[in-house]
Scaffold this motif. Structure first.
Motif, PDB file in Angstrom:
ATOM      1  N   LEU A 229       0.834  -1.202   0.000  1.00 53.08           N
ATOM      2  CA  LEU A 229       0.000   0.000   0.000  1.00 53.08           C
ATOM      3  C   LEU A 229       0.871   1.255   0.000  1.00 53.08           C
ATOM      4  CD1 LEU A 229      -2.776  -1.002   2.577  1.00 53.08           C
ATOM      5  CD2 LEU A 229      -2.580  -1.572   0.155  1.00 53.08           C
ATOM      6  N   SER A 230       0.242   2.387  -0.246  1.00 55.26           N
ATOM      7  CA  SER A 230       0.974   3.658  -0.253  1.00 55.26           C
ATOM      8  C   SER A 230       1.206   4.192   1.149  1.00 55.26           C
ATOM      9  CB  SER A 230       0.185   4.703  -1.054  1.00 55.26           C
ATOM     10  OG  SER A 230      -1.079   4.947  -0.454  1.00 55.26           O
ATOM     11  N   VAL A 231       0.561   3.596   2.133  1.00 53.07           N
ATOM     12  CA  VAL A 231       0.607   4.088   3.507  1.00 53.07           C
ATOM     13  C   VAL A 231       2.000   3.916   4.105  1.00 53.07           C
ATOM     14  CG1 VAL A 231      -0.351   3.766   5.827  1.00 53.07           C
ATOM     15  CG2 VAL A 231      -1.828   3.566   3.819  1.00 53.07           C
ATOM     16  N   ASP A 232       2.441   4.932   4.851  1.00 52.18           N
ATOM     17  CA  ASP A 232       3.674   4.847   5.638  1.00 52.18           C
ATOM     18  C   ASP A 232       3.253   4.623   7.083  1.00 52.18           C
ATOM     19  OD1 ASP A 232       5.967   5.443   7.240  1.00 52.18           O
ATOM     20  OD2 ASP A 232       6.840   6.537   5.562  1.00 52.18           O
ATOM     21  N   LEU A 233       3.529   3.437   7.616  1.00 55.87           N
ATOM     22  CA  LEU A 233       3.034   3.067   8.941  1.00 55.87           C
ATOM     23  C   LEU A 233       3.558   4.008  10.018  1.00 55.87           C
ATOM     24  CD1 LEU A 233       1.289   1.025  10.432  1.00 55.87           C
ATOM     25  CD2 LEU A 233       3.304  -0.425  10.689  1.00 55.87           C
ATOM     26  N   ARG A 234       4.764   4.539   9.828  1.00 56.64           N
ATOM     27  CA  ARG A 234       5.320   5.466  10.819  1.00 56.64           C
ATOM     28  C   ARG A 234       4.502   6.750  10.880  1.00 56.64           C
ATOM     29  NH1 ARG A 234      11.032   6.017   8.101  1.00 56.64           N
ATOM     30  NH2 ARG A 234       9.538   6.497   6.438  1.00 56.64           N
ATOM     31  N   VAL A 235       4.201   7.294   9.716  1.00 58.06           N
ATOM     32  CA  VAL A 235       3.408   8.522   9.649  1.00 58.06           C
ATOM     33  C   VAL A 235       1.981   8.247  10.121  1.00 58.06           C
ATOM     34  CG1 VAL A 235       2.573  10.348   8.116  1.00 58.06           C
ATOM     35  CG2 VAL A 235       4.839   9.361   7.766  1.00 58.06           C
ATOM     36  N   GLN A 236       1.458   7.081   9.770  1.00 61.25           N
ATOM     37  CA  GLN A 236       0.115   6.704  10.201  1.00 61.25           C
ATOM     38  C   GLN A 236       0.026   6.700  11.723  1.00 61.25           C
ATOM     39  OE1 GLN A 236      -2.581   6.110   8.289  1.00 61.25           O
ATOM     40  NE2 GLN A 236      -3.898   5.597   9.999  1.00 61.25           N
ATOM     41  N   HIS A 237       1.027   6.159  12.377  1.00 58.91           N
ATOM     42  CA  HIS A 237       1.041   6.130  13.843  1.00 58.91           C
ATOM     43  C   HIS A 237       1.056   7.554  14.412  1.00 58.91           C
ATOM     44  CE1 HIS A 237       2.187   5.316  17.979  1.00 58.91           C
ATOM     45  NE2 HIS A 237       3.214   6.120  17.816  1.00 58.91           N
ATOM     46  N   ILE A 238       1.855   8.411  13.820  1.00 56.82           N
ATOM     47  CA  ILE A 238       1.938   9.796  14.305  1.00 56.82           C
ATOM     48  C   ILE A 238       0.590  10.489  14.171  1.00 56.82           C
ATOM     49  CG2 ILE A 238       2.935  12.065  13.797  1.00 56.82           C
ATOM     50  CD1 ILE A 238       5.538  10.567  13.046  1.00 56.82           C
ATOM     51  N   VAL A 239      -0.036  10.328  13.018  1.00 54.63           N
ATOM     52  CA  VAL A 239      -1.325  10.983  12.783  1.00 54.63           C
ATOM     53  C   VAL A 239      -2.358  10.512  13.800  1.00 54.63           C
ATOM     54  CG1 VAL A 239      -3.268  11.109  11.173  1.00 54.63           C
ATOM     55  CG2 VAL A 239      -0.938  11.442  10.340  1.00 54.63           C
ATOM     56  N   ARG A 240      -2.450   9.214  13.995  1.00 52.08           N
ATOM     57  CA  ARG A 240      -3.437   8.694  14.947  1.00 52.08           C
ATOM     58  C   ARG A 240      -3.124   9.152  16.368  1.00 52.08           C
ATOM     59  NH1 ARG A 240      -4.553   4.464  18.374  1.00 52.08           N
ATOM     60  NH2 ARG A 240      -6.753   3.790  18.348  1.00 52.08           N
ATOM     61  N   ASP A 241      -1.865   9.163  16.721  1.00 56.42           N
ATOM     62  CA  ASP A 241      -1.466   9.571  18.066  1.00 56.42           C
ATOM     63  C   ASP A 241      -1.833  11.031  18.331  1.00 56.42           C
ATOM     64  OD1 ASP A 241      -0.054   8.995  20.569  1.00 56.42           O
ATOM     65  OD2 ASP A 241       1.427  10.439  19.837  1.00 56.42           O
ATOM     66  N   GLU A 242      -1.578  11.905  17.364  1.00 63.28           N
ATOM     67  CA  GLU A 242      -1.898  13.322  17.547  1.00 63.28           C
ATOM     68  C   GLU A 242      -3.401  13.568  17.547  1.00 63.28           C
ATOM     69  OE1 GLU A 242      -0.040  15.653  18.484  1.00 63.28           O
ATOM     70  OE2 GLU A 242       1.898  14.635  18.304  1.00 63.28           O
ATOM     71  N   LEU A 243      -4.134  12.811  16.767  1.00 65.07           N
ATOM     72  CA  LEU A 243      -5.589  12.960  16.781  1.00 65.07           C
ATOM     73  C   LEU A 243      -6.172  12.537  18.130  1.00 65.07           C
ATOM     74  CD1 LEU A 243      -6.695  11.661  13.255  1.00 65.07           C
ATOM     75  CD2 LEU A 243      -6.596  14.028  14.061  1.00 65.07           C
ATOM     76  N   ALA A 244      -5.656  11.447  18.685  1.00 59.93           N
ATOM     77  CA  ALA A 244      -6.134  10.994  19.991  1.00 59.93           C
ATOM     78  C   ALA A 244      -5.850  12.041  21.063  1.00 59.93           C
ATOM     79  CB  ALA A 244      -5.476   9.662  20.354  1.00 59.93           C
ATOM     80  N   ALA A 245      -4.671  12.648  20.975  1.00 61.60           N
ATOM     81  CA  ALA A 245      -4.334  13.702  21.944  1.00 61.60           C
ATOM     82  C   ALA A 245      -5.239  14.915  21.772  1.00 61.60           C
ATOM     83  CB  ALA A 245      -2.867  14.097  21.777  1.00 61.60           C
ATOM     84  N   ALA A 246      -5.546  15.278  20.517  1.00 59.46           N
ATOM     85  CA  ALA A 246      -6.417  16.428  20.257  1.00 59.46           C
ATOM     86  C   ALA A 246      -7.837  16.169  20.755  1.00 59.46           C
ATOM     87  CB  ALA A 246      -6.422  16.746  18.768  1.00 59.46           C
ATOM     88  N   MET A 247      -8.341  14.961  20.527  1.00 57.93           N
ATOM     89  CA  MET A 247      -9.683  14.635  21.011  1.00 57.93           C
ATOM     90  C   MET A 247      -9.780  14.786  22.522  1.00 57.93           C
ATOM     91  SD  MET A 247     -11.190  11.386  18.858  1.00 57.93           S
ATOM     92  CE  MET A 247     -12.617  11.325  19.942  1.00 57.93           C
ATOM     93  N   GLN A 248      -8.749  14.357  23.206  1.00 57.15           N
ATOM     94  CA  GLN A 248      -8.752  14.460  24.659  1.00 57.15           C
ATOM     95  C   GLN A 248      -8.594  15.912  25.106  1.00 57.15           C
ATOM     96  OE1 GLN A 248      -5.726  12.128  26.544  1.00 57.15           O
ATOM     97  NE2 GLN A 248      -6.495  12.474  28.608  1.00 57.15           N
ATOM     98  N   ARG A 249      -7.697  16.627  24.441  1.00 55.72           N
ATOM     99  CA  ARG A 249      -7.419  18.007  24.838  1.00 55.72           C
ATOM    100  C   ARG A 249      -8.622  18.913  24.611  1.00 55.72           C
ATOM    101  NH1 ARG A 249      -3.606  18.924  21.425  1.00 55.72           N
ATOM    102  NH2 ARG A 249      -2.027  17.924  22.742  1.00 55.72           N
ATOM    103  N   TYR A 250      -9.327  18.704  23.504  1.00 54.18           N
ATOM    104  CA  TYR A 250     -10.445  19.590  23.157  1.00 54.18           C
ATOM    105  C   TYR A 250     -11.805  18.945  23.402  1.00 54.18           C
ATOM    106  CZ  TYR A 250      -6.466  21.729  20.805  1.00 54.18           C
ATOM    107  OH  TYR A 250      -5.232  22.269  20.529  1.00 54.18           O
ATOM    108  N   GLN A 251     -11.823  17.756  24.050  1.00 51.98           N
ATOM    109  CA  GLN A 251     -13.061  17.071  24.408  1.00 51.98           C
ATOM    110  C   GLN A 251     -14.000  16.937  23.205  1.00 51.98           C
ATOM    111  OE1 GLN A 251     -14.729  18.606  28.202  1.00 51.98           O
ATOM    112  NE2 GLN A 251     -12.904  19.889  28.317  1.00 51.98           N
ATOM    113  N   ALA A 252     -13.421  16.560  22.071  1.00 53.42           N
ATOM    114  CA  ALA A 252     -14.187  16.430  20.828  1.00 53.42           C
ATOM    115  C   ALA A 252     -14.849  15.061  20.754  1.00 53.42           C
ATOM    116  CB  ALA A 252     -13.266  16.630  19.630  1.00 53.42           C
ATOM    117  N   ILE A 253     -15.904  14.973  19.941  1.00 53.73           N
ATOM    118  CA  ILE A 253     -16.583  13.684  19.776  1.00 53.73           C
ATOM    119  C   ILE A 253     -15.919  12.845  18.696  1.00 53.73           C
ATOM    120  CG2 ILE A 253     -18.769  14.654  20.558  1.00 53.73           C
ATOM    121  CD1 ILE A 253     -19.688  14.559  17.600  1.00 53.73           C
ATOM    122  N   ALA A 254     -15.128  13.477  17.825  1.00 60.76           N
ATOM    123  CA  ALA A 254     -14.455  12.748  16.750  1.00 60.76           C
ATOM    124  C   ALA A 254     -13.360  13.627  16.169  1.00 60.76           C
ATOM    125  CB  ALA A 254     -15.433  12.340  15.659  1.00 60.76           C
TER     126      ALA A 254
END
Length: 579
Positions: A229-254
């Motif tokens: 696939l075209s996906v870079d697993l390292r970058v994928q991990h970073i993106v998911r990690d930062e999104l999880a942190a943002a959801m918690q920080r801003y109390q978002a639903i998604a």
């Protein structure tokens, strides 16, 4: 003549074999005895050869069964085989995203079982969650085969074997395993209990002929080539990690994000939270687990102003030097269009962009006209269903009839709902020189990308948009997305969500659309945050306060992995002086 007669008489007097002499003794010829001995020996040798051949065949078959795949020698005929080999899924660097592992499933032969109650009672000691009624009905069916439990653990198999239950057995099978768990779940997808792809790239692979091969039983003993696939697993991990942190920080639903190669259309990373673990596919059916990036449509708010501005500039009806009166709100069809942070003065095109003026943007759209606006948004792929390998793609929505009020609200991102992924794809076209490149989740070279690309705006318009995006990060609402050395450009989007049929100023869908390095964009990064709350110490929850910082965190961590070298030279100055 005398000699000849003497020999003849002598022959006639010689006794034949088996005749008796005058004394009564039998006459035995030595040659006959030797002939009989040879025949006996030959028969013995032939019997020994036959016995050896029989044992050789038996030994050969045993060896053959011993080295063959267990799936082909189990007690169930191949016609009943449900699982077939699947190719491994790899990321662009060869890291395994999905692979097959061996497991066993429990089956019964009801016609060989005399006491179903006893079988159920003994199985329950190892499988306490077993449905007794369902199993009882299967065991009483008197059929030759029934599944009792699929995909057992090795310990469960060992414990059941120790019970010694007649009429039950184990069927070797293959189970799909995802080493990364939920890291790339919405891209990779998952399979069902029969190892058939039902979501994501797993489903795409089946659609390329694997399902037909499996149905024909042609993939059982074949080692299929991995699918990269075209996906870079390292970058994928970073993106998911930062999104999880943002959801918690801003109390978002998604939240969601995509990193897209602006030159090839390759998706390097894409995540949508909440997500699920494909090793537990039932989680995918839970509420809010959908892939928001390609299967969800949203009003993208002020990020649409980038497309309206590009449309106006590309039409030739508006130039960078033009100005529009933004002193008073626009009143139309019972609605009032105003600016969030109005300057209440005449604004130039760059000012309209960096101050995110609804009034100025609406007047630029009005100068172009409704038909040309709709044609432009269709041309850049924002109003039609996106074409890509991922099956989970939905069609954008738009008004059935475009009136002037629709044109005005759509100019700043209300009234049209599209997917975040195709928003990023359209943005790449605005910045890469004007080439609209269909997104792909498979590797693609720049040469291949040019073969499928379409020129949708002039290169001069694209250069102007790069300037405006960079200016917005330097002086406008995107300042919190700045990453020193990587020259980020971007546009914020804060859209009010519809609650009970009306737009609510308290419930927002935020986005930040960015690219870097902006003088020659290599990558587009889009982050969305659904219903964020103000962070600690802040009074507002606009995109500039939450989506932009999340983009910054992603770029800061992944830029080096993507091969982008930081630069602290005078590149920005050269970009800005051209205007």
């Amino acid at each position: 003549m005398t000699r000849f007669l003497a020999r003849t008489k002598q022959r006639l007097r010689r006794p034949k074999a088996g005749q008796k002499t005058a004394s009564g003794a039998a006459i035995v010829v030595d040659g006959a005895r030797k002939s009989s001995g040879h025949q006996t020996r030959n028969r013995i040798i032939l019997v020994m050869i036959g016995v050896c051949l029989v044992y050789a065949v038996i030994a050969g078959r045993l060896v053959q069964y011993g080295i063959r795949d267990l799936a082909t020698v189990a007690s169930i005929a191949r016609g009943n085989e449900l699982l077939a080999s699947r190719p491994d899924l790899l990321d662009r660097n060869g890291k395994v995203l999905a692979t097959d592992i061996r497991t066993v499933s429990l089956y019964a032969q009801p016609h060989k079982i005399t006491d179903p109650d006893e079988v159920i009672e003994r199985l329950a000691t190892v499988l306490p969650e077993i449905d007794a009624r369902t199993v009882y009905r299967k065991l009483k069916s008197q059929s030759q085969f029934q599944w009792l439990r699929r995909q057992l653990t090795p310990k469960q198999q060992s414990d059941i074997l120790a019970l010694g239950i007649p009429g039950v057995g184990f069927r070797p099978e293959k189970r799909r395993f995802y080493p990364g768990g939920p890291t790339a779940s919405h891209i990779v997808g998952h399979v069902n209990i029969d190892n058939k792809g039902i979501a994501g790239m797993e489903k795409y692979v089946d659609g390329q002929g694997l399902a037909d091969l499996a149905a024909a039983g042609l993939t059982i003993e074949q080692q299929l080539e991995p699918v990269r696939l075209s996906v870079d697993l390292r970058v994928q991990h970073i993106v998911r990690d930062e999104l999880a942190a943002a959801m918690q920080r801003y109390q978002a639903i998604a939240a969601g994000a995509v990193v897209l190669n602006a030159k090839t259309g390759e998706v390097l990373a894409m995540s949508s939270l909440p997500d699920y673990d494909p090793n537990l596919p039932a989680q995918a059916l839970e509420k809010d687990r959908l892939n928001r990036m390609s299967a969800g449509t949203y009003e993208m708010g002020s990020t649409f102003k980038a497309f309206t501005t590009a449309m106006a500039l590309d039409s030739g009806l508006v130039s960078m030097e033009d100005s529009f009166d933004a002193r008073r709100p626009i009143r139309i069809a019972g609605h009032t269009i105003s600016d969030f942070h109005g300057k209440h003065r005449v604004l130039t095109v760059p000012e309209i962009f960096i101050y995110s003026s609804n009034i100025g943007t609406a007047k630029m759209a009005d100068a172009v006209g409704i038909e040309r606006q709709r044609d432009f948004l269709t041309r850049i792929g924002l109003l039609t269903r996106m074409q890509t390998e991922l099956p989970e793609v939905t069609k954008p929505s738009q008004p059935k009839v475009w009136k002037k009020i629709n044109s005005i609200t759509i100019s700043f991102g209300h009234g049209v709902a599209t997917t975040p992924l195709q928003t990023a794809v359209a943005a790449a076209a605005m910045l890469n020189g004007g080439l609209l490149i269909p997104p792909t989740f498979l590797p693609r070279s720049e040469a291949e990308a040019k073969g499928v690309a379409r020129q949708v705006i002039r290169p001069e318009t694209s250069a102007a948009m790069r300037y405006l995006m960079r200016l917005n990060v330097e002086k406008g609402s995107g300042r919190r997305a700045e990453v020193p050395g990587f020259r980020v450009g971007g546009k914020t989007g804060t859209a009010e969500k519809v609650v009970n049929g009306r737009y609510s100023s308290d419930v927002r869908f935020n986005a930040f659309l960015s690219a870097f390095p902006i003088e020659d964009p290599q990558f587009v990064v889009l982050v969305i945050i659904d219903e964020p709350k103000p962070a600690e110490g802040q009074k507002s929850a606009t995109a500039g306060l939450n989506a932009a910082p999340t983009v910054k965190a992603i770029i800061r961590r992944c830029a080096a992995l993507l091969g982008v070298r930081p630069s602290f030279g005078e590149g920005d100055a050269a970009l800005l002086v051209s205007y």
